[in-house]
Design a protein around this motif. Sequence first.
Motif, PDB file in Angstrom:
ATOM      1  N   LEU A 398      55.311  55.036  52.938  1.00 25.32           N
ATOM      2  CA  LEU A 398      54.938  54.807  54.300  1.00 25.32           C
ATOM      3  C   LEU A 398      55.757  55.822  55.713  1.00 25.32           C
ATOM      4  CD1 LEU A 398      55.211  50.648  55.106  1.00 25.32           C
ATOM      5  CD2 LEU A 398      53.244  52.277  54.512  1.00 25.32           C
ATOM      6  N   PRO A 399      55.674  56.239  56.484  1.00 21.24           N
ATOM      7  CA  PRO A 399      55.621  57.673  56.929  1.00 21.24           C
ATOM      8  C   PRO A 399      56.903  57.039  58.206  1.00 21.24           C
ATOM      9  CG  PRO A 399      54.026  57.127  58.041  1.00 21.24           C
ATOM     10  CD  PRO A 399      53.721  56.239  56.678  1.00 21.24           C
ATOM     11  N   VAL A 400      57.627  57.388  58.897  1.00 20.47           N
ATOM     12  CA  VAL A 400      58.982  56.773  59.180  1.00 20.47           C
ATOM     13  C   VAL A 400      58.029  56.748  60.983  1.00 20.47           C
ATOM     14  CG1 VAL A 400      60.190  58.192  61.058  1.00 20.47           C
ATOM     15  CG2 VAL A 400      60.211  59.554  58.555  1.00 20.47           C
ATOM     16  N   GLY A 401      58.850  55.586  61.112  1.00 24.45           N
ATOM     17  CA  GLY A 401      58.586  54.899  62.512  1.00 24.45           C
ATOM     18  C   GLY A 401      57.905  53.191  61.643  1.00 24.45           C
ATOM     19  N   GLN A 402      57.297  52.650  63.458  1.00 22.01           N
ATOM     20  CA  GLN A 402      57.315  51.148  63.448  1.00 22.01           C
ATOM     21  C   GLN A 402      56.362  50.784  62.683  1.00 22.01           C
ATOM     22  OE1 GLN A 402      59.876  49.264  65.377  1.00 22.01           O
ATOM     23  NE2 GLN A 402      59.192  48.018  64.154  1.00 22.01           N
ATOM     24  N   HIS A 403      56.128  49.795  61.553  1.00 20.51           N
ATOM     25  CA  HIS A 403      55.257  49.238  60.865  1.00 20.51           C
ATOM     26  C   HIS A 403      55.924  47.457  60.533  1.00 20.51           C
ATOM     27  CE1 HIS A 403      54.565  52.913  58.890  1.00 20.51           C
ATOM     28  NE2 HIS A 403      55.908  52.696  58.582  1.00 20.51           N
ATOM     29  N   LEU A 404      53.860  47.631  60.732  1.00 18.89           N
ATOM     30  CA  LEU A 404      53.527  45.540  60.630  1.00 18.89           C
ATOM     31  C   LEU A 404      53.508  45.571  59.520  1.00 18.89           C
ATOM     32  CD1 LEU A 404      52.755  44.382  64.453  1.00 18.89           C
ATOM     33  CD2 LEU A 404      55.547  44.093  63.104  1.00 18.89           C
ATOM     34  N   ILE A 405      53.834  44.460  58.417  1.00 18.02           N
ATOM     35  CA  ILE A 405      53.310  44.257  56.871  1.00 18.02           C
ATOM     36  C   ILE A 405      53.252  42.999  56.494  1.00 18.02           C
ATOM     37  CG2 ILE A 405      53.648  44.203  54.869  1.00 18.02           C
ATOM     38  CD1 ILE A 405      55.926  46.778  55.430  1.00 18.02           C
ATOM     39  N   PRO A 406      52.206  42.786  56.624  1.00 19.98           N
ATOM     40  CA  PRO A 406      51.782  41.527  57.038  1.00 19.98           C
ATOM     41  C   PRO A 406      51.984  40.295  55.000  1.00 19.98           C
ATOM     42  CG  PRO A 406      49.466  42.221  56.832  1.00 19.98           C
ATOM     43  CD  PRO A 406      50.635  43.236  57.123  1.00 19.98           C
ATOM     44  N   ILE A 407      52.846  39.275  55.025  1.00 19.52           N
ATOM     45  CA  ILE A 407      52.906  39.064  54.130  1.00 19.52           C
ATOM     46  C   ILE A 407      52.195  37.363  53.834  1.00 19.52           C
ATOM     47  CG2 ILE A 407      54.096  37.844  52.630  1.00 19.52           C
ATOM     48  CD1 ILE A 407      54.617  40.815  52.725  1.00 19.52           C
ATOM     49  N   ASN A 408      51.079  37.442  52.921  1.00 19.57           N
ATOM     50  CA  ASN A 408      50.513  35.766  53.097  1.00 19.57           C
ATOM     51  C   ASN A 408      51.308  34.634  52.172  1.00 19.57           C
ATOM     52  OD1 ASN A 408      49.241  33.802  52.338  1.00 19.57           O
ATOM     53  ND2 ASN A 408      47.385  34.677  51.572  1.00 19.57           N
ATOM     54  N   ILE A 409      51.697  33.817  53.159  1.00 19.21           N
ATOM     55  CA  ILE A 409      52.475  32.441  52.414  1.00 19.21           C
ATOM     56  C   ILE A 409      51.856  31.269  51.687  1.00 19.21           C
ATOM     57  CG2 ILE A 409      55.015  33.849  52.223  1.00 19.21           C
ATOM     58  CD1 ILE A 409      55.079  31.628  55.202  1.00 19.21           C
ATOM     59  N   ALA A 410      50.692  31.401  51.818  1.00 23.09           N
ATOM     60  CA  ALA A 410      49.405  30.080  52.050  1.00 23.09           C
ATOM     61  C   ALA A 410      50.164  29.529  50.847  1.00 23.09           C
ATOM     62  CB  ALA A 410      48.341  30.260  52.702  1.00 23.09           C
ATOM     63  N   HIS A 411      50.572  30.579  50.131  1.00 24.91           N
ATOM     64  CA  HIS A 411      50.195  29.657  48.511  1.00 24.91           C
ATOM     65  C   HIS A 411      51.354  28.765  48.259  1.00 24.91           C
ATOM     66  CE1 HIS A 411      51.042  33.508  47.491  1.00 24.91           C
ATOM     67  NE2 HIS A 411      51.704  33.034  46.814  1.00 24.91           N
ATOM     68  N   VAL A 412      52.989  29.120  48.884  1.00 26.61           N
ATOM     69  CA  VAL A 412      53.954  28.752  48.396  1.00 26.61           C
ATOM     70  C   VAL A 412      54.624  27.795  48.751  1.00 26.61           C
ATOM     71  CG1 VAL A 412      55.975  29.815  48.747  1.00 26.61           C
ATOM     72  CG2 VAL A 412      54.292  31.489  48.812  1.00 26.61           C
ATOM     73  N   LEU A 413      55.454  27.048  48.287  1.00 25.02           N
ATOM     74  CA  LEU A 413      55.648  25.856  48.587  1.00 25.02           C
ATOM     75  C   LEU A 413      56.953  25.434  49.417  1.00 25.02           C
ATOM     76  CD1 LEU A 413      56.119  24.096  44.806  1.00 25.02           C
ATOM     77  CD2 LEU A 413      54.502  23.967  46.278  1.00 25.02           C
ATOM     78  N   PRO A 414      57.020  25.105  50.442  1.00 33.41           N
ATOM     79  CA  PRO A 414      57.637  24.833  51.858  1.00 33.41           C
ATOM     80  C   PRO A 414      59.498  24.455  51.419  1.00 33.41           C
ATOM     81  CG  PRO A 414      55.950  22.614  52.156  1.00 33.41           C
ATOM     82  CD  PRO A 414      56.131  23.255  50.707  1.00 33.41           C
ATOM     83  N   GLY A 415      60.188  24.710  51.843  1.00 32.06           N
ATOM     84  CA  GLY A 415      60.976  25.143  50.800  1.00 32.06           C
ATOM     85  C   GLY A 415      62.113  26.560  51.811  1.00 32.06           C
ATOM     86  N   TYR A 416      63.277  26.828  51.519  1.00 34.09           N
ATOM     87  CA  TYR A 416      63.962  28.534  52.242  1.00 34.09           C
ATOM     88  C   TYR A 416      63.643  29.056  51.035  1.00 34.09           C
ATOM     89  CZ  TYR A 416      66.456  25.907  56.515  1.00 34.09           C
ATOM     90  OH  TYR A 416      66.695  25.137  57.576  1.00 34.09           O
ATOM     91  N   TYR A 417      63.555  30.537  52.033  1.00 28.00           N
ATOM     92  CA  TYR A 417      63.071  31.500  50.701  1.00 28.00           C
ATOM     93  C   TYR A 417      64.513  33.092  51.199  1.00 28.00           C
ATOM     94  CZ  TYR A 417      60.021  29.079  48.304  1.00 28.00           C
ATOM     95  OH  TYR A 417      58.805  27.900  47.539  1.00 28.00           O
ATOM     96  N   LEU A 418      64.108  33.817  50.111  1.00 29.01           N
ATOM     97  CA  LEU A 418      64.625  35.453  50.296  1.00 29.01           C
ATOM     98  C   LEU A 418      63.833  36.719  50.626  1.00 29.01           C
ATOM     99  CD1 LEU A 418      68.370  35.593  48.527  1.00 29.01           C
ATOM    100  CD2 LEU A 418      67.744  35.045  51.575  1.00 29.01           C
ATOM    101  N   VAL A 419      63.069  36.511  51.798  1.00 24.94           N
ATOM    102  CA  VAL A 419      62.246  37.856  51.731  1.00 24.94           C
ATOM    103  C   VAL A 419      63.439  38.903  51.425  1.00 24.94           C
ATOM    104  CG1 VAL A 419      60.782  39.447  53.065  1.00 24.94           C
ATOM    105  CG2 VAL A 419      60.726  36.849  53.053  1.00 24.94           C
ATOM    106  N   GLU A 420      63.076  40.163  50.683  1.00 28.22           N
ATOM    107  CA  GLU A 420      63.693  41.010  50.016  1.00 28.22           C
ATOM    108  C   GLU A 420      62.954  42.093  50.104  1.00 28.22           C
ATOM    109  OE1 GLU A 420      67.024  41.403  46.676  1.00 28.22           O
ATOM    110  OE2 GLU A 420      65.691  41.687  45.864  1.00 28.22           O
ATOM    111  N   ILE A 421      63.784  43.157  50.612  1.00 22.34           N
ATOM    112  CA  ILE A 421      62.811  44.635  51.089  1.00 22.34           C
ATOM    113  C   ILE A 421      63.906  45.841  50.324  1.00 22.34           C
ATOM    114  CG2 ILE A 421      62.176  46.226  52.099  1.00 22.34           C
ATOM    115  CD1 ILE A 421      62.445  43.656  54.897  1.00 22.34           C
TER     116      ILE A 421
END
Length: 435
Positions: A398-421
């Motif tokens: 991705l180039p320098v600048g602002q980006h929006l990246i969608p993540i589909n979590i519809a299949h993930v069980l409820p609870g606390y998680y870490l999103v690690e980049i």
Amino acid sequence: MRKSMLLLPVIGWLFLMPANTSKAQVSMLDTLMFSPSLNMNKNVRVVFPLEDQQNTDKYYPVVYYLHGWTGNHTSGTVHINYMYSYIASGTIQPFIMVIPNSYCSPFEGSMYMNSSLWGNYQDYVSTDLVAWVDSTFRTVPQKSHRGLLGQSMGSYGCLFLPIAHPDLYRAAAGHAGGGSYYHYDSLCKALINNSFAGNPPYYYNYGNTQQLYVRGFFLLAGGFSPNPNTTQTYINPQVVDYPFDAYANIIDSTWNKIHAQSAEMNIQQLSPSDSVSFLLSCGTADEFYQFDPMKDLVDTMLANGLDIQWLPHTGGHNPPGIFNSRSLIFLDSLLGDPVILTGQLKPESYKQPVTEVFPNPGHDLVQISINLKEDAALEIRLIDMSSRIIEVMNTESLPVGQHLIPINIAHVLPGYYLVEIRTGRWTTSHKILIR
């Protein structure tokens, strides 16, 4: 203003020397720095990659080597040899190694902790020294490019310093130190009894160089239970509350004080979102019986969801080749590559990008907002609270600048998680709630 490898004259004497290893020449600088926290000058050794003298636009990660009990800034020769051999072979990227002198009276070590007995050595290393190094040498002055490496007492420092300063250190590798003896009362009593040939009552004297374990408990007491007004007349020097009475019985009030300040009890102050990774190692034949206490600590860290690698071996207290090798490769994998800065750019402009994950709590879909400072391909991990990787997503560069990246979590069980980049240079994470 571009930093120079030269020191200002007011810093003190300096000694620049080349020394040969099997594969590369070592360039080292021995000097003095003034520590406001200790109100004194302290010796420091700084070890450079040779290419630093040829490329003045390059800025480097820093690894702080924390020496063991009775050591000083000249310790770590084996690690320096590994460092230069691995840089020369291309196994790891170049970095700067800094070795502070944490030798101090009365027990020949500081535990890298603030103590009313010997002064604020935690502040010396993590406040004074880090600021001095980043303002004097060509470093990338960010957590993402700063790590710790330690042996024995230095391994304690590799745990305590990130607990106290999770914003400063990205990774730490420690060998043979940092566990807790809380569950090993009978072992510790036996070690004390075996130090004496006669029958109790005993007199504990730090000056008796033959009584290794008696001396070791003085060092622990200096860090965890200093007391210049102690009533214990059977110890010398009388500057601590020693954890044993004259009959080698554990004094619960002092033992509990030591345990309450141990890494095992305080590691819970770190969470996965602090993005501090550890490599810990110990030998099953360790002469200081550190193996079981360290293994207990590792189990506690795993239960808390921390990023921890455990490297047991069959050796003793001295680090084996497998740790010397793995520790440098581990740190190299997390601290990022040297950075070339030219023109108007300064090290301060090289920062991890600003990231946000929203909505939080989320359902079905969350988005990562990221403002990149440089072109980068991202690896995005969804991790549950038991450190299991649920999903991995990779982006194109991705180039320098602002980006929006969608993540589909519809299949993930409820609870606390870490999103690690992640990229090759940095890692950041966000704790989210999925409903």
